[in-house]
Design an enzyme around this catalytic site. Structure first.
Site, mmCIF file in Angstrom:
data_model
loop_
_atom_site.group_PDB
_atom_site.id
_atom_site.type_symbol
_atom_site.label_atom_id
_atom_site.label_comp_id
_atom_site.label_asym_id
_atom_site.label_seq_id
_atom_site.Cartn_x
_atom_site.Cartn_y
_atom_site.Cartn_z
ATOM 1 N N ASP A 8 132.682 42.914 93.706
ATOM 2 C CA ASP A 8 132.224 43.601 92.355
ATOM 3 C C ASP A 8 131.123 44.574 92.635
ATOM 4 O O ASP A 8 130.355 44.260 93.538
ATOM 5 C CB ASP A 8 131.874 42.975 91.026
ATOM 6 C CG ASP A 8 132.233 43.585 89.658
ATOM 7 O OD1 ASP A 8 132.404 44.955 89.859
ATOM 8 O OD2 ASP A 8 132.198 42.959 88.640
ATOM 9 N N GLY A 9 131.020 45.740 91.954
ATOM 10 C CA GLY A 9 129.940 46.464 92.088
ATOM 11 C C GLY A 9 129.198 46.930 90.868
ATOM 12 O O GLY A 9 129.851 46.687 89.649
ATOM 13 N N GLU A 43 131.620 48.785 94.565
ATOM 14 C CA GLU A 43 132.806 48.170 94.600
ATOM 15 C C GLU A 43 133.623 48.184 95.961
ATOM 16 O O GLU A 43 133.841 47.342 96.314
ATOM 17 C CB GLU A 43 133.886 48.909 93.389
ATOM 18 C CG GLU A 43 133.573 48.625 91.915
ATOM 19 C CD GLU A 43 133.805 47.504 91.442
ATOM 20 O OE1 GLU A 43 134.506 46.597 91.858
ATOM 21 O OE2 GLU A 43 133.650 47.361 90.238
ATOM 22 N N ASP A 67 138.099 44.174 89.561
ATOM 23 C CA ASP A 67 138.259 44.687 88.238
ATOM 24 C C ASP A 67 138.349 46.012 88.392
ATOM 25 O O ASP A 67 138.261 46.885 87.423
ATOM 26 C CB ASP A 67 137.277 44.358 87.245
ATOM 27 C CG ASP A 67 135.793 44.787 87.535
ATOM 28 O OD1 ASP A 67 135.714 45.659 88.465
ATOM 29 O OD2 ASP A 67 134.964 44.293 87.164
ATOM 30 N N HIS A 121 134.345 41.614 82.673
ATOM 31 C CA HIS A 121 133.775 41.106 81.501
ATOM 32 C C HIS A 121 134.639 40.387 80.697
ATOM 33 O O HIS A 121 134.186 40.776 79.340
ATOM 34 C CB HIS A 121 132.905 42.401 80.654
ATOM 35 C CG HIS A 121 132.066 43.433 81.723
ATOM 36 N ND1 HIS A 121 130.898 42.874 82.313
ATOM 37 C CD2 HIS A 121 132.524 44.343 82.192
ATOM 38 C CE1 HIS A 121 130.437 43.825 83.007
ATOM 39 N NE2 HIS A 121 131.165 44.630 82.807
ATOM 40 N N ASP A 131 130.153 39.904 89.484
ATOM 41 C CA ASP A 131 129.307 41.114 88.489
ATOM 42 C C ASP A 131 127.757 40.393 88.352
ATOM 43 O O ASP A 131 127.174 41.470 88.555
ATOM 44 C CB ASP A 131 129.853 40.890 87.363
ATOM 45 C CG ASP A 131 129.217 42.138 86.375
ATOM 46 O OD1 ASP A 131 129.532 43.231 86.497
ATOM 47 O OD2 ASP A 131 128.660 41.675 85.513
#
Length: 370
Positions: A8-9, A43, A67, A121, A131
């Site tokens: 994740d980023g 990401e 995501d 989320h 995240d």
């Protein structure tokens, strides 16, 4: 054995202080960042570092939970076409984030991997852990303090360079580098060329099957199935190869008029999955965006982005009333929005800003439902 990791980023301001992270478990994760970057760059960097951190176990398959449809599409769908064109898109313009993509293209050679899209989320344990660490790294760069890098992958002999001086130039930072060295380098790092926050986020991926966690959808990219119809009953430019990416069938490439381009962007903004994507919304909304809502409330860009992230609203259709070119770089759309809760008459002013059509002003008025 399959290595299951989330990547994740995060970017505070997008662009702004940025972070990235991949996470397997509490004893196996890594995070980093830089003073100025975008969500998409974070990401991509998380995925790149994951491949490099597991390069010493190439026989192990990677299952990457992500995501970001943009990242999944870049790596699994668009890169072959971009490479054939000398890392240029269908419109001839340079590919964004090209340095990171080239490094990923090298890192995946000979590797077995699968991407699995998960909703961000939404309570997915691994995604939430990645995240949290990416956001913490971005916050650390924002505050000018040291960030937690994590233990890394067991047995990894080195780490990937972050975007900047070392990215794509063979100057990987050694695993034994001290935290002080890392901090001293951070202030001098700059992003690669062509790293502006312009990359479009694609629509929902192909239908899938197989194991998935917490509602995740397993993507079988080898089948290269077409995208599912959008909310508006068609594949659409944002369901297949979007305005800023490679078209799979070059014979089907058509030059869209400015009016059609803006209309497609307006349709994209009506999608709940796009409205919760701060990175994409940051691209679509003009820096000076303003809105007068149906209740009479005045919205700024920042207030709107925060509100949309918390409540994206319901799926909405669009009935175009008119599309008028006010000037070479300004288009006015008038349309009726149609949703389960009712309809509204809306006007949007789109302006061409550094080659990207962005929404400058919007106003809506609820229609009389009696």
């Amino acid at each position: 054995m399959t290595i299951i990791a989330a990547a994740d980023g995060s970017a505070l301001g997008n662009p702004g202080p940025a972070g990235w992270a991949w996470y397997v478990d509490d004893s196996c994760w890594r995070a980093g960042g830089w003073p100025h970057g975008t969500n998409n760059q974070g990401e991509l960097m998380a995925v790149l570092d994951l491949f490099r951190s597991t390069a010493h176990v190439p026989q192990e398959e990677l299952l990457i939970l992500c995501d970001s449809q943009y990242v999944i599409n870049c790596i699994s769908k668009w890169m072959p076409g971009w490479k054939r064109k000398g890392w240029r898109k269908a419109d001839g313009k340079p590919v964004l984030n090209v340095d990171l993509l080239k490094d990923i293209d090298q890192a995946i050679v000979g590797r077995k991997y699968t991407f699995e899209w998960v909703k961000g989320h939404a309570g997915h344990d691994l995604n939430e852990a990645a995240d949290e660490r990416a956001r913490a790294a971005a916050t650390a760069f924002q505050q000018g303090v040291a960030h937690r890098e994590g233990p890394g992958f067991p047995g990894a002999g080195g780490v990937a360079p972050e975007p900047g001086r070392g990215a794509g130039r063979g100057s990987d930072r050694g695993a034994g580098q001290t935290r002080a060295d890392s901090e001293s380098q951070a202030v001098t790092q700059t992003l690669p060329r062509n790293s502006e926050p312009l990359a479009a986020r694609a629509g929902a991926g192909p239908a899938s099957s197989g194991k998935a966690g917490s509602g995740a959808a397993k993507v079988d990219w080898s089948a290269r199935a077409p995208f599912e119809p959008t909310l508006f009953g068609e594949s659409g430019i944002f369901g297949q190869a979007d305005l800023f990416s490679e078209l799979e069938d070059e014979a089907s490439t058509q030059e869209l008029s400015a009016e059609d381009t803006v209309l497609a962007l307006e349709r994209e903004l009506l999608r709940p999955d796009v409205r919760t994507d701060i990175g994409r919304i940051g691209v679509l909304l003009h820096p000076d965006f303003a809105e007068i809502g149906s209740s009479g409330r005045f919205w700024t860009r920042d207030a709107m982005m925060m509100a949309l992230e918390e409540d994206p609203g319901e799926p909405t259709d669009l009935e175009l009333l008119s599309a008028d070119r006010l000037s070479d770089n300004t288009i006015l759309l008038n349309y009726r929005s149609l949703a389960h809760t009712g309809s509204a008459l809306r006007s949007s002013v789109w302006m061409l800003d550094r080659g990207q059509w962005r929404l400058r002003f919007h106003q809506g008025t609820l229609e009389n439902q009696s």
